[in-house]
Design a protein around this motif. Structure first.
Motif, short mmCIF file in Angstrom:
data_model
loop_
_atom_site.label_atom_id
_atom_site.label_comp_id
_atom_site.label_asym_id
_atom_site.label_seq_id
_atom_site.Cartn_x
_atom_site.Cartn_y
_atom_site.Cartn_z
N GLU A 1 -0.16 38.75 46.65
CA GLU A 1 0.03 38.32 48.03
C GLU A 1 1.50 38.42 48.40
OE1 GLU A 1 -0.41 37.76 51.38
OE2 GLU A 1 -2.28 36.85 50.66
N GLY B 1 2.51 37.70 51.59
CA GLY B 1 2.76 36.69 52.61
C GLY B 1 2.24 35.34 52.17
N GLU B 2 1.65 34.61 53.10
CA GLU B 2 1.05 33.31 52.80
C GLU B 2 -0.47 33.45 52.77
OE1 GLU B 2 2.44 30.44 51.95
OE2 GLU B 2 4.37 31.50 51.97
N PRO B 3 -1.13 32.90 51.75
CA PRO B 3 -2.59 32.99 51.69
C PRO B 3 -3.24 32.19 52.81
CG PRO B 3 -1.78 31.49 50.01
CD PRO B 3 -0.57 32.15 50.62
N GLU B 4 -4.46 32.57 53.18
CA GLU B 4 -5.18 31.84 54.21
C GLU B 4 -5.41 30.39 53.77
OE1 GLU B 4 -5.97 32.97 57.16
OE2 GLU B 4 -5.21 34.98 56.79
N THR B 5 -5.42 29.49 54.72
CA THR B 5 -5.52 28.06 54.40
C THR B 5 -6.89 27.67 53.87
OG1 THR B 5 -6.07 27.59 56.72
CG2 THR B 5 -3.76 27.44 56.08
N GLU C 1 -0.69 29.75 41.74
CA GLU C 1 0.30 30.81 41.61
C GLU C 1 0.53 31.10 40.13
OE1 GLU C 1 5.01 31.50 42.44
OE2 GLU C 1 3.81 30.66 44.09
N ARG D 1 5.56 35.42 40.05
CA ARG D 1 6.19 36.11 41.17
C ARG D 1 6.91 37.33 40.65
NH1 ARG D 1 8.50 32.25 45.92
NH2 ARG D 1 6.76 30.74 45.98
N ARG E 1 3.58 37.40 45.13
CA ARG E 1 3.00 36.40 44.25
C ARG E 1 1.64 36.87 43.72
NH1 ARG E 1 2.64 30.90 47.31
NH2 ARG E 1 2.02 32.23 49.05
#
Length: 291
Positions: A148, A150-154, A160, A163, A265
């Protein structure tokens, strides 16, 4: 007649005393006497003779003692088997694995299930990072490893794993100006990179957008080792994960041009609403234990 009465009967028979039997089964002496009387009334048999020495089995009592002990053993076996069934996981875990991501973590998880939960059938499906995340979200996968940027969906519950950076690399001798890459010259070279729904593909698209160009030729490759070989062979430039990039640079196979993505990540994900599912709880525990 209940199982506790059988335990009391066996205790009195083995101890030969109401007093000692009451200590063994943790009941009062009146309660022990009541259990024996209830059994005798139910069976219509005299099980003991009361003597000055204590409690002696009658002939009928002697014949029933072995059966009573067998019944208690069967009862214990039933409870033990029920406990094993309750604690043993069964079923199928549909697991996704993104290309070029999480091989070591996947190995730990597969080994952990094989050792601890051998009755669980783990089914593995490979795909791009985006397809793995989408499979978890739409229910075609139970969980998965993916990269990923960006940011994973909520709606996802994620662990994690690690990285890493992504580098743009070129064949040895690729000219890099002192003030940075010559993006016009790089735009004329073939680019070796996977589809846009992968971490390296996303990193490449970000470079194209940031520097306002699109290569004349893109060679689509979704295996990092193949990308590495093609770059080293002078076919074009491409994107490599940090470990592969540094190793290739150290051996003189490639030249690193720039940092294309500073922090990608590796995640292990399942739907947040399913985190209490026994299979997923076990999978999360194994993955977390390896960190």
């Amino acid at each position: 007649m209940d199982i506790q009465q059988l335990r009391t009967f066996v205790a009195v028979a083995r101890e030969g005393s109401i007093t000692r039997a009451s200590e063994r089964v943790h009941l009062s002496q009146p309660a022990v006497s009541a259990h024996i009387k209830a059994m005798e009334d139910t069976l219509g048999l005299a099980l003991f003779e009361r003597t000055p020495r204590g409690m002696d089995l009658t002939r009928d009592g002697e014949r029933l003692l072995e059966r009573a002990e067998q019944t208690l053993a069967a009862h214990r076996a039933l409870l033990e088997e029920a406990a094993r069934i309750k604690s043993t996981l069964t079923g199928r875990l549909r697991l996704g694995m993104g290309c070029n991501s999480g091989t070591e973590a996947l190995g730990y998880l597969m080994t952990g299930f094989a050792e601890r939960y051998p009755q669980v059938d783990v089914v593995l499906r490979h795909g791009t990072s985006r397809s793995i995340a989408e499979g978890v979200r739409n229910g075609s996968l139970d969980a998965g490893f993916y990269n990923e940027t960006g940011e994973p969906e909520t709606d996802l519950s994620v662990v994690e794993i690690s990285r890493f950076a992504i580098y743009l690399a070129g064949p040895p001798g690729t000219a890099v100006a002192k003030d940075g890459p010559d993006w016009r010259r790089l735009a004329d070279l073939p680019w070796i990179c996977p589809a846009p729904d992968t971490c390296c593909g996303e990193a490449a698209e970000a470079l194209f957008c940031r520097h306002n160009f699109r290569p004349e030729r893109i060679i689509s490759v979704d295996r990092e080792q193949v990308t590495r070989t093609l770059i080293a062979g002078g076919v074009g430039v491409g994107l490599l994960h940090a470990d592969a990039a540094r190793e290739s640079e150290a051996t003189g196979e490639v030249e690193l041009i720039c940092d294309a993505q500073a922090a990608t990540r590796l995640l292990f994900a399942c739907l947040g609403e399913r985190v209490d599912d026994p299979l997923l709880r076990a999978a999360n525990a194994i993955v977390t234990a390896t960190l």
